[in-house]
Design a protein around this motif. Structure first.
Motif, PDB file in Angstrom:
ATOM      1  N   MET A   1       0.767  -1.302  -0.028  1.00  0.00           N
ATOM      2  CA  MET A   1      -0.012   0.133  -0.063  1.00  0.00           C
ATOM      3  C   MET A   1       0.825   1.308  -0.026  1.00  0.00           C
ATOM      4  O   MET A   1       1.827   1.476   0.681  1.00  0.00           O
ATOM      5  CB  MET A   1      -0.970  -0.046   1.260  1.00  0.00           C
ATOM      6  N   ILE A   2       0.805   2.299  -0.967  1.00  0.00           N
ATOM      7  CA  ILE A   2       1.395   3.294  -0.801  1.00  0.00           C
ATOM      8  C   ILE A   2       0.738   4.463  -0.085  1.00  0.00           C
ATOM      9  O   ILE A   2      -0.650   4.652   0.018  1.00  0.00           O
ATOM     10  CB  ILE A   2       1.487   3.934  -2.382  1.00  0.00           C
ATOM     11  N   GLY A   3       1.625   4.993   0.809  1.00  0.00           N
ATOM     12  CA  GLY A   3       1.239   6.084   1.644  1.00  0.00           C
ATOM     13  C   GLY A   3       0.773   7.433   1.084  1.00  0.00           C
ATOM     14  O   GLY A   3       0.982   7.557  -0.047  1.00  0.00           O
ATOM     15  N   TRP A   4       0.221   8.241   1.670  1.00  0.00           N
ATOM     16  CA  TRP A   4      -0.182   9.385   1.118  1.00  0.00           C
ATOM     17  C   TRP A   4       0.923  10.311   0.410  1.00  0.00           C
ATOM     18  O   TRP A   4       0.878  10.722  -0.597  1.00  0.00           O
ATOM     19  CB  TRP A   4      -1.016  10.388   1.885  1.00  0.00           C
ATOM     20  N   LEU A   5       2.065  10.481   1.568  1.00  0.00           N
ATOM     21  CA  LEU A   5       3.141  11.264   1.021  1.00  0.00           C
ATOM     22  C   LEU A   5       3.982  10.518  -0.244  1.00  0.00           C
ATOM     23  O   LEU A   5       4.273  11.137  -1.484  1.00  0.00           O
ATOM     24  CB  LEU A   5       3.984  11.398   2.147  1.00  0.00           C
ATOM     25  N   ASP A   6       3.986   9.180  -0.304  1.00  0.00           N
ATOM     26  CA  ASP A   6       4.491   8.379  -1.174  1.00  0.00           C
ATOM     27  C   ASP A   6       3.890   8.595  -2.645  1.00  0.00           C
ATOM     28  O   ASP A   6       4.308   8.670  -3.673  1.00  0.00           O
ATOM     29  CB  ASP A   6       4.494   6.851  -0.970  1.00  0.00           C
ATOM     30  N   GLU A   7       2.403   8.658  -2.693  1.00  0.00           N
ATOM     31  CA  GLU A   7       1.595   8.896  -3.434  1.00  0.00           C
ATOM     32  C   GLU A   7       1.873  10.118  -4.068  1.00  0.00           C
ATOM     33  O   GLU A   7       1.722  10.259  -5.469  1.00  0.00           O
ATOM     34  CB  GLU A   7       0.144   8.585  -3.221  1.00  0.00           C
ATOM     35  N   GLN A   8       2.089  11.040  -3.347  1.00  0.00           N
ATOM     36  CA  GLN A   8       2.188  12.518  -3.639  1.00  0.00           C
ATOM     37  C   GLN A   8       3.652  12.827  -4.548  1.00  0.00           C
ATOM     38  O   GLN A   8       3.661  13.231  -5.402  1.00  0.00           O
ATOM     39  CB  GLN A   8       2.021  13.629  -2.574  1.00  0.00           C
ATOM     40  N   VAL A   9       4.645  11.917  -3.918  1.00  0.00           N
ATOM     41  CA  VAL A   9       5.820  12.182  -4.529  1.00  0.00           C
ATOM     42  C   VAL A   9       5.926  11.216  -5.848  1.00  0.00           C
ATOM     43  O   VAL A   9       6.376  11.728  -7.156  1.00  0.00           O
ATOM     44  CB  VAL A   9       7.081  11.405  -3.650  1.00  0.00           C
ATOM     45  N   PHE A  10       5.461   9.921  -6.032  1.00  0.00           N
ATOM     46  CA  PHE A  10       5.195   9.484  -7.223  1.00  0.00           C
ATOM     47  C   PHE A  10       4.372  10.179  -8.190  1.00  0.00           C
ATOM     48  O   PHE A  10       4.557  10.230  -9.252  1.00  0.00           O
ATOM     49  CB  PHE A  10       4.480   8.059  -6.945  1.00  0.00           C
ATOM     50  N   GLY A  13       6.510  12.699  -9.740  1.00  0.00           N
ATOM     51  CA  GLY A  13       7.362  11.997 -10.831  1.00  0.00           C
ATOM     52  C   GLY A  13       6.798  11.823 -12.036  1.00  0.00           C
ATOM     53  O   GLY A  13       7.104  12.092 -13.320  1.00  0.00           O
ATOM     54  N   ILE A  14       5.573  11.212 -12.048  1.00  0.00           N
ATOM     55  CA  ILE A  14       4.753  10.924 -13.212  1.00  0.00           C
ATOM     56  C   ILE A  14       4.218  12.025 -13.902  1.00  0.00           C
ATOM     57  O   ILE A  14       4.529  12.158 -15.223  1.00  0.00           O
ATOM     58  CB  ILE A  14       3.323  10.095 -12.834  1.00  0.00           C
ATOM     59  N   ALA A  15       4.248  13.274 -13.261  1.00  0.00           N
ATOM     60  CA  ALA A  15       3.903  14.464 -13.949  1.00  0.00           C
ATOM     61  C   ALA A  15       4.934  15.104 -14.694  1.00  0.00           C
ATOM     62  O   ALA A  15       4.707  15.815 -15.731  1.00  0.00           O
ATOM     63  CB  ALA A  15       3.054  15.340 -12.955  1.00  0.00           C
ATOM     64  N   PHE A  91       1.475   7.279 -24.322  1.00  0.00           N
ATOM     65  CA  PHE A  91       0.732   8.377 -23.466  1.00  0.00           C
ATOM     66  C   PHE A  91      -0.674   8.202 -23.272  1.00  0.00           C
ATOM     67  O   PHE A  91      -1.310   7.576 -24.195  1.00  0.00           O
ATOM     68  CB  PHE A  91       0.955   9.498 -24.597  1.00  0.00           C
ATOM     69  N   TYR A  92      -0.835   8.554 -22.225  1.00  0.00           N
ATOM     70  CA  TYR A  92      -2.163   8.595 -21.590  1.00  0.00           C
ATOM     71  C   TYR A  92      -2.620   9.774 -20.932  1.00  0.00           C
ATOM     72  O   TYR A  92      -1.781  10.531 -20.184  1.00  0.00           O
ATOM     73  CB  TYR A  92      -2.127   7.396 -20.241  1.00  0.00           C
ATOM     74  N   GLY A  98      -5.550   8.144 -10.676  1.00  0.00           N
ATOM     75  CA  GLY A  98      -6.848   9.080 -11.355  1.00  0.00           C
ATOM     76  C   GLY A  98      -6.457   9.805 -12.463  1.00  0.00           C
ATOM     77  O   GLY A  98      -5.769   9.374 -13.225  1.00  0.00           O
ATOM     78  N   GLU A  99      -7.232  11.002 -12.496  1.00  0.00           N
ATOM     79  CA  GLU A  99      -7.148  11.883 -13.614  1.00  0.00           C
ATOM     80  C   GLU A  99      -6.476  12.909 -13.092  1.00  0.00           C
ATOM     81  O   GLU A  99      -5.847  13.344 -11.941  1.00  0.00           O
ATOM     82  CB  GLU A  99      -8.437  11.990 -13.988  1.00  0.00           C
ATOM     83  N   GLY A 100      -6.118  13.949 -14.067  1.00  0.00           N
ATOM     84  CA  GLY A 100      -5.492  15.319 -13.893  1.00  0.00           C
ATOM     85  C   GLY A 100      -4.021  15.247 -13.818  1.00  0.00           C
ATOM     86  O   GLY A 100      -3.309  16.202 -13.937  1.00  0.00           O
ATOM     87  N   VAL A 101      -3.416  14.142 -14.027  1.00  0.00           N
ATOM     88  CA  VAL A 101      -1.977  14.062 -14.530  1.00  0.00           C
ATOM     89  C   VAL A 101      -1.779  12.978 -15.595  1.00  0.00           C
ATOM     90  O   VAL A 101      -2.553  11.691 -15.688  1.00  0.00           O
ATOM     91  CB  VAL A 101      -1.270  13.466 -13.461  1.00  0.00           C
ATOM     92  N   SER A 102      -1.149  13.256 -16.511  1.00  0.00           N
ATOM     93  CA  SER A 102      -0.936  12.326 -17.700  1.00  0.00           C
ATOM     94  C   SER A 102       0.277  11.581 -17.528  1.00  0.00           C
ATOM     95  O   SER A 102       1.172  11.727 -16.664  1.00  0.00           O
ATOM     96  CB  SER A 102      -0.699  13.052 -18.966  1.00  0.00           C
ATOM     97  N   THR A 103       0.384  10.392 -18.288  1.00  0.00           N
ATOM     98  CA  THR A 103       1.434   9.526 -17.962  1.00  0.00           C
ATOM     99  C   THR A 103       1.853   9.355 -19.497  1.00  0.00           C
ATOM    100  O   THR A 103       1.473   9.102 -20.535  1.00  0.00           O
ATOM    101  CB  THR A 103       0.849   8.147 -17.429  1.00  0.00           C
TER     102      THR A 103
END
Length: 152
Positions: A1-10, A13-15, A91-92, A98-103
């Motif tokens: 499970m990814i924590g909130w801070l890890d999710e924010q950092v990841f 990076g994706i963005a 490209f996604y 979720g949405e709001g950030v492309s990959t």
């Protein structure tokens, strides 16, 4: 499970950076058909997609290939035994959370030929699996366009 801070950092990076991944174009030795999994996760959720995954930080490509084959197919395979298919870009408009950030993926694609009986397909990434003939892949609206690209 990814924590909130890890999710924010990841997510950050994706963005801002492309991800490197390996896709496995899995062909059954006996039938010549190709393996697809029904994607549960974003991006590419709710489509048939070839198995694969991200290369992790500080992981060499041989190790990534073997880890992904074990994780995605339930069998340990080695990159030198695979057939190089080429480099692709995916490209996604969405991302894993979720949405709001492309990959953006830079994908290293390899074909592996397997005996169907050797596979032990897990259910983490895909909710079900399907073997498809090459002709059926291009005709299906449910096969993701990035996976179709391997068969054009």
């Amino acid at each position: 499970m990814i924590g909130w801070l890890d999710e924010q950092v990841f997510s950050s990076g994706i963005a801002s950076l492309p991800l490197v991944s390996i896709d496995l174009i899995v062909r059954d030795k006996a039938s010549g058909q190709y393996l697809f999994g029904w994607r549960r996760n974003r991006p590419a959720a709710d489509h048939w997609f070839v198995p694969g995954g991200r290369v992790q930080k500080n992981e060499n490509l041989d190790d990534a290939f073997s880890r992904l084959s074990k994780t995605e197919l339930g069998v340990l395979l080695f990159r030198p035994n695979a057939c190089w298919f080429g480099v692709y870009e995916h490209f996604y408009d969405d991302f894993v959370f979720g949405e709001g950030v492309s990959t953006h993926y830079v994908v290293l694609a390899y074909e592996v030929i397997v005996n169907l009986a050797e596979l032990n397909l897990p259910a983490q990434q895909h909710s079900e699996y399907k073997w498809m003939a090459k002709d059926a892949i291009g005709e299906s609206d449910l096969v993701h366009r990035h996976s179709k690209d391997y068969f054009i």
